[in-house]
Each structure stands twice: as structure tokens, then as C-alpha cells.
Design an enzyme around this catalytic site. Structure first.
Site, PDB file in Angstrom:
ATOM      1  N   ILE A  91       0.817  -1.218   0.000  1.00 18.14           N
ATOM      2  CA  ILE A  91       0.000   0.000   0.000  1.00 18.14           C
ATOM      3  C   ILE A  91       0.852   1.271   0.000  1.00 18.14           C
ATOM      4  CG2 ILE A  91      -0.316   0.242   2.508  1.00 18.14           C
ATOM      5  CD1 ILE A  91      -3.349   0.849   1.794  1.00 18.14           C
ATOM      6  N   SER A 150      -7.310  -4.867  10.534  1.00 25.92           N
ATOM      7  CA  SER A 150      -7.480  -5.777  11.685  1.00 25.92           C
ATOM      8  C   SER A 150      -7.240  -7.254  11.408  1.00 25.92           C
ATOM      9  CB  SER A 150      -8.871  -5.618  12.323  1.00 25.92           C
ATOM     10  OG  SER A 150      -8.928  -4.463  13.110  1.00 25.92           O
ATOM     11  N   ASN A 206      -2.654   1.815  15.296  1.00 28.78           N
ATOM     12  CA  ASN A 206      -3.008   1.423  16.655  1.00 28.78           C
ATOM     13  C   ASN A 206      -3.486   2.681  17.389  1.00 28.78           C
ATOM     14  OD1 ASN A 206      -0.708   2.777  17.922  1.00 28.78           O
ATOM     15  ND2 ASN A 206       0.543   1.095  17.155  1.00 28.78           N
ATOM     16  N   ASP A 208       1.001  -0.267   9.589  1.00 25.69           N
ATOM     17  CA  ASP A 208       1.276   0.943  10.366  1.00 25.69           C
ATOM     18  C   ASP A 208       2.768   1.269  10.372  1.00 25.69           C
ATOM     19  OD1 ASP A 208       0.698   3.112  12.041  1.00 25.69           O
ATOM     20  OD2 ASP A 208       0.588   1.890  13.851  1.00 25.69           O
TER      21      ASP A 208
END
Length: 169
Positions: A10, A120, A23, A33
Site C-alpha cells: 500500500i 485488523s 493502533n 502501520d
């Protein structure tokens, strides 16, 4: 709105905004992340620190927007998915809220193209098939003309196949 799926990283996608599976601290972590914070550079971290200073942490289902730093996109929307520890409607609605709130932020910032990761499904252990179903159904039902294209960016073959199959229905 056009929906499609890619098997890719991504952080390399050229769209108006990419979504970060963040988070609650907003200060980076593992998986998507960590990759976004590493490749995006210190500008993203600094923007996240400013958000934390004004609002505190980001709760599951919520979303915030920052600069994209060194990434090939204008913005990053950070959303916090739920941790799957047992089946429950609250977990499913929190995951749907991640997509809805990211799309709302996209509209508020005149975004035309957006790329989502598989929120998730890795560290937070949300079942991949259920997560894909929620993601696609939520985006399809959002029905907003301003957003021209939504890309689901899958890092692994399993998620890619799930999204590809669901998008063909």
C-alpha cells in the site's frame, strides 16, 4: 464509485489517500502501520503527535487524517480496527466504522481515490473472510459520488483471493 483489488504494498500506491491500519497511539507499530510510518518519514509521526496532543489516542472505529510525508499520496487516514478476541456484533460494527469514518474524512478533504489495507486481519486477528465481507459491504453501501475509486490493497494472496471473489459478486 469503482471498486477494485490489488495485491501490492500500500505504501507504493498512487492515490489521493491511503488508509493506515493504525493502533490507538497513532505513533507507529508493526505491519501496515510500521511500513507507512517508515516510508512516510517523520512528517507523519509529527502530525500524529499533534493529533494526540489535542485529542488523545484514537479509539477503535475512529479515523484521523495527516500528511503523507514521503509517500506517493496526498494524505494518510489513520483508523484503528478492533482486536478480535471473540465473535461479537460490536467488533463487526467497529470494523465497519473504520471504513465509514475513513470515507467521511475523504469526502471532507475532497478525495477522489482511496486505498484501504486489510484492517485488523493480521496482528488484531479479525477473521479475514468476515473482514473482507464487512469492508466491501460497507464501502458499497456508502454510495458517494465524490469518491471515484476505492482500491483494496492486499499484501497476501489469501486476502487478495477473498476480496477478488467478493468483488465479482
Amino acid at each position: 464509485m469503482k471498486l477494485k483489488v490489488l495485491k501490492s504494498d500500500i505504501t507504493t500506491i498512487k492515490v489521493d489517500v491511503i488508509v493506515n491500519a493504525a493502533n490507538t497511539s497513532l505513533l507507529g507499530g508493526g505491519g501496515v502501520d510500521g511500513a507507512i510510518h517508515r516510508k512516510g518519514g517523520s512528517e507523519i509521526l509529527e502530525a500524529c503527535r499533534k493529533i494526540r496532543a489535542t485529542q488523545g489516542k484514537c479509539n477503535p472505529g475512529k479515523a484521523v487524517i495527516t500528511t503523507a510525508g514521503n509517500l506517493p499520496t496526498k494524505y494518510v487516514i489513520h483508523t484503528v480496527g478492533p482486536v478480535w478476541n471473540n465473535r461479537g456484533e460490536d467488533k463487526e460494527s467497529l470494523l465497519a466504522n473504520c471504513y465509514t469514518n475513513a470515507l467521511r474524512l475523504a469526502i471532507e478533504n475532497d478525495i477522489k481515490t482511496i486505498a484501504f489495507p486489510n484492517i485488523s486481519t493480521r496482528i488484531y486477528k479479525f477473521p479475514k473472510k468476515l473482514a473482507a465481507k464487512i469492508a466491501i459491504e460497507t464501502v458499497r453501501s456508502f454510495n458517494q459520488e465524490q469518491i471515484e475509486e476505492v482500491i483494496f490493497v492486499c499484501f497476501d494472496e489469501e486476502n487478495y483471493n477473498l476480496y477478488d471473489k467478493l468483488l465479482r459478486i
